[in-house]
Design a protein around this motif. Structure first.
Motif, PDB file in Angstrom:
ATOM      1  N   SER A 232       0.887  -1.193   0.075  1.00 17.57           N
ATOM      2  CA  SER A 232       0.145   0.046   0.025  1.00 17.57           C
ATOM      3  C   SER A 232       0.945   1.208  -0.050  1.00 17.57           C
ATOM      4  O   SER A 232       2.087   1.387   0.360  1.00 17.57           O
ATOM      5  CB  SER A 232      -0.856   0.084   1.267  1.00 17.57           C
ATOM      6  N   GLU A 233       0.321   2.493  -0.619  1.00 17.61           N
ATOM      7  CA  GLU A 233       1.065   3.526  -0.376  1.00 17.61           C
ATOM      8  C   GLU A 233       0.022   4.587   0.410  1.00 17.61           C
ATOM      9  O   GLU A 233      -1.295   4.757   0.381  1.00 17.61           O
ATOM     10  CB  GLU A 233       0.759   4.435  -1.856  1.00 17.61           C
ATOM     11  N   PRO A 234       0.563   4.972   1.789  1.00 17.18           N
ATOM     12  CA  PRO A 234      -0.199   5.658   2.650  1.00 17.18           C
ATOM     13  C   PRO A 234      -0.919   6.784   2.378  1.00 17.18           C
ATOM     14  O   PRO A 234      -1.852   7.215   2.994  1.00 17.18           O
ATOM     15  CB  PRO A 234       0.763   5.851   3.949  1.00 17.18           C
ATOM     16  N   VAL A 235      -0.613   7.582   1.336  1.00 18.58           N
ATOM     17  CA  VAL A 235      -1.025   9.084   1.014  1.00 18.58           C
ATOM     18  C   VAL A 235      -1.936   9.083  -0.192  1.00 18.58           C
ATOM     19  O   VAL A 235      -3.022   9.322  -0.450  1.00 18.58           O
ATOM     20  CB  VAL A 235      -0.013   9.954   0.733  1.00 18.58           C
ATOM     21  N   TRP A 236      -1.363   8.365  -1.389  1.00 19.17           N
ATOM     22  CA  TRP A 236      -2.068   8.280  -2.737  1.00 19.17           C
ATOM     23  C   TRP A 236      -2.774   7.033  -2.831  1.00 19.17           C
ATOM     24  O   TRP A 236      -2.476   6.163  -2.288  1.00 19.17           O
ATOM     25  CB  TRP A 236      -0.906   8.241  -3.918  1.00 19.17           C
ATOM     26  N   ASP A 237      -3.969   7.218  -3.449  1.00 14.47           N
ATOM     27  CA  ASP A 237      -4.880   6.276  -3.806  1.00 14.47           C
ATOM     28  C   ASP A 237      -4.113   5.365  -4.897  1.00 14.47           C
ATOM     29  O   ASP A 237      -3.700   5.702  -5.864  1.00 14.47           O
ATOM     30  CB  ASP A 237      -6.026   6.694  -4.356  1.00 14.47           C
TER      31      ASP A 237
END
Length: 427
Positions: A364-369
């Motif tokens: 996962s990427e914590p900021v971007w969708d």
């Protein structure tokens, strides 16, 4: 003050796209790589149906770093499993492939190794479409640990646009088959170059392979994420630094194997394959660890598209990916930056919100969708490879102001290029 009519037209158009995709999704679930309503122009799939097959390759007589004991270096026939996506003939009865990947570890009993499956948009063992072949070759290299199906959103998308795409399971570097890190350091660029040779060989009619007539290896791109980025940069000419070669030697009880991938070895420049016309390096690892010095980076001359998060906590940004971009002064190059993103700017999204947090954060990427990141990557990789492998007139999609806030970038809907930067430089 009245708003311009164009705003109404834009929002009405976006609403219609949203409604149509909502209806579509009721009968056909979302698959990694599907185009969101706000996706940039070149994220859309191409005109070709996509086929997919799994091949087992053998790279004979390779150093067996995994089994080395500090006093001798055995050799082995190195197995490499690859997934091949290709333009296929239309089949109205086609059933879409499912892919298998792994999460967890083989060393932590609280996170046991588990297989999971997810759907794609390719037909397993479909009949190849040779009518417009041979097709440019794209070789894809995953991170550590990772797998050949880590970026199906991109591999399927490129195949639909007329590319022959091959993703490698790097032996001793996957969740299913982890191994010594030194094995990854040595074998990554050599795996890429070996697969290039094999795909070129399979294209020959006398081989009787299903890829006969499908592969134009003279137009090859290497695409790698994280450790994959490390490998493709070295394969394309970025020679390792003497300090890094020395560190590898200490790691492997005096082995000088990695010296052959350094400018200190006069044979190394001759291993740079002229068939490789372009590089895509997503969050490439190594600069913070002294993998390259200025001389090594200046030896890279292949056009390169870098993709990074400005807060990458694995490969680094200012002293990591951006430093590689700035140091590769003899190559035509681009750097796409996701502002505030960390390292995961390349993989498919997590498969479930119910995953163990460590497994979830591996993807996962914590900021971007993540689905939006996938669409943006599809767009820019399509533009870059279209220019350098196919000679397409896609310059307008890359000739952009550095800061996307200055104006909406070409190919993006109004307001949707926010949070991105694109640098470009030439020798």
């Amino acid at each position: 003050m009245k708003r311009p009519l164009i705003n109404f037209a834009f929002y009405f158009s976006a609403f219609c796209v949203f409604i149509s995709q909502s209806i579509y999704s009721q009968t056909d679930p979302f698959v990694f790589g599907d185009r969101l309503p706000d996706a940039p122009e070149l994220a859309a799939s191409g005109p070709f149906p996509v086929g997919v097959r799994t091949l087992e390759l053998i790279h004979a007589n390779q150093p067996n770093i995994q089994e080395s004991n500090g006093t001798e270096m055995p050799v082995y026939d190195r197995p490499l499993r690859v997934e091949v996506w290709y333009p296929a003939q239309e089949n109205p009865d086609a059933k879409m492939a499912e892919y298998t990947d792994f999460l967890g570890t083989t060393t932590d009993p609280t996170r046991p190794l588990k297989a999971f499956t997810f759907p794609g948009r390719a037909e397993r063992n479909a009949v190849p479409d040779t009518s417009q072949g041979p097709y440019p070759l794209v070789i894809v290299s995953h991170g550590y640990l990772g797998s050949r199906v880590l970026m199906t959103y991109l591999t399927e998308n490129l195949a639909s646009k007329g590319y022959l795409v091959v993703a490698i399971d790097h032996t001793e570097s996957t969740h299913e088959n982890p191994g010594k890190f030194a094995s990854t350091l040595y074998h990554r660029p050599l795996d890429d170059l070996f697969v290039l040779e094999e795909m070129d060989r399979f294209n020959q009619p006398e081989e009787g392979n299903f890829l006969s007539g499908m592969v134009d290896a003279s137009r090859t791109a290497l695409l790698g994420y994280s450790m994959g980025g490390y490998g493709v940069l070295n394969a394309a000419g970025a020679g390792f630094s003497p300090g890094f070669v020395g560190a590898f030697s200490q790691m492997t009880s005096g082995s000088q194997l990695l010296a052959t991938r350094s400018l200190s070895d006069p044979t190394y420049p001759r291993t740079v394959d002229p068939r490789v016309k372009a590089i895509v390096a997503l969050a490439p690892w190594g600069m913070q660890r002294g993998v390259w010095d200025s001389e090594g980076l200046q030896s890279l001359r292949t056009p390169t598209f870098f993709i990074a998060g400005s807060e990458d906590d694995i490969s680094g940004y200012e002293d990591g990916v951006k430093a590689i971009y700035e140091g590769a002064s003899n190559a035509e190059r681009y750097l796409l930056t996701y502002l505030n993103a960390r390292h995961n700017v390349a993989p498919n999204p997590p498969v479930s919100p119910d995953l163990d947090p460590a497994d979830y954060m591996h993807y996962s990427e914590p900021v971007w969708d993540e689905e939006r990141v996938n669409n943006i990557n599809q767009h820019f990789v399509t533009a870059f490879l279209g220019i350098y492998l196919k000679g397409l007139d896609y310059g307008k999609f890359l000739d952009l102001p550095e800061d996307s806030l200055e104006e909406t970038w070409t190919g993006f809907l109004p307001r949707t290029s926010i949070g991105l930067e694109l640098r470009q430089a030439r020798p």
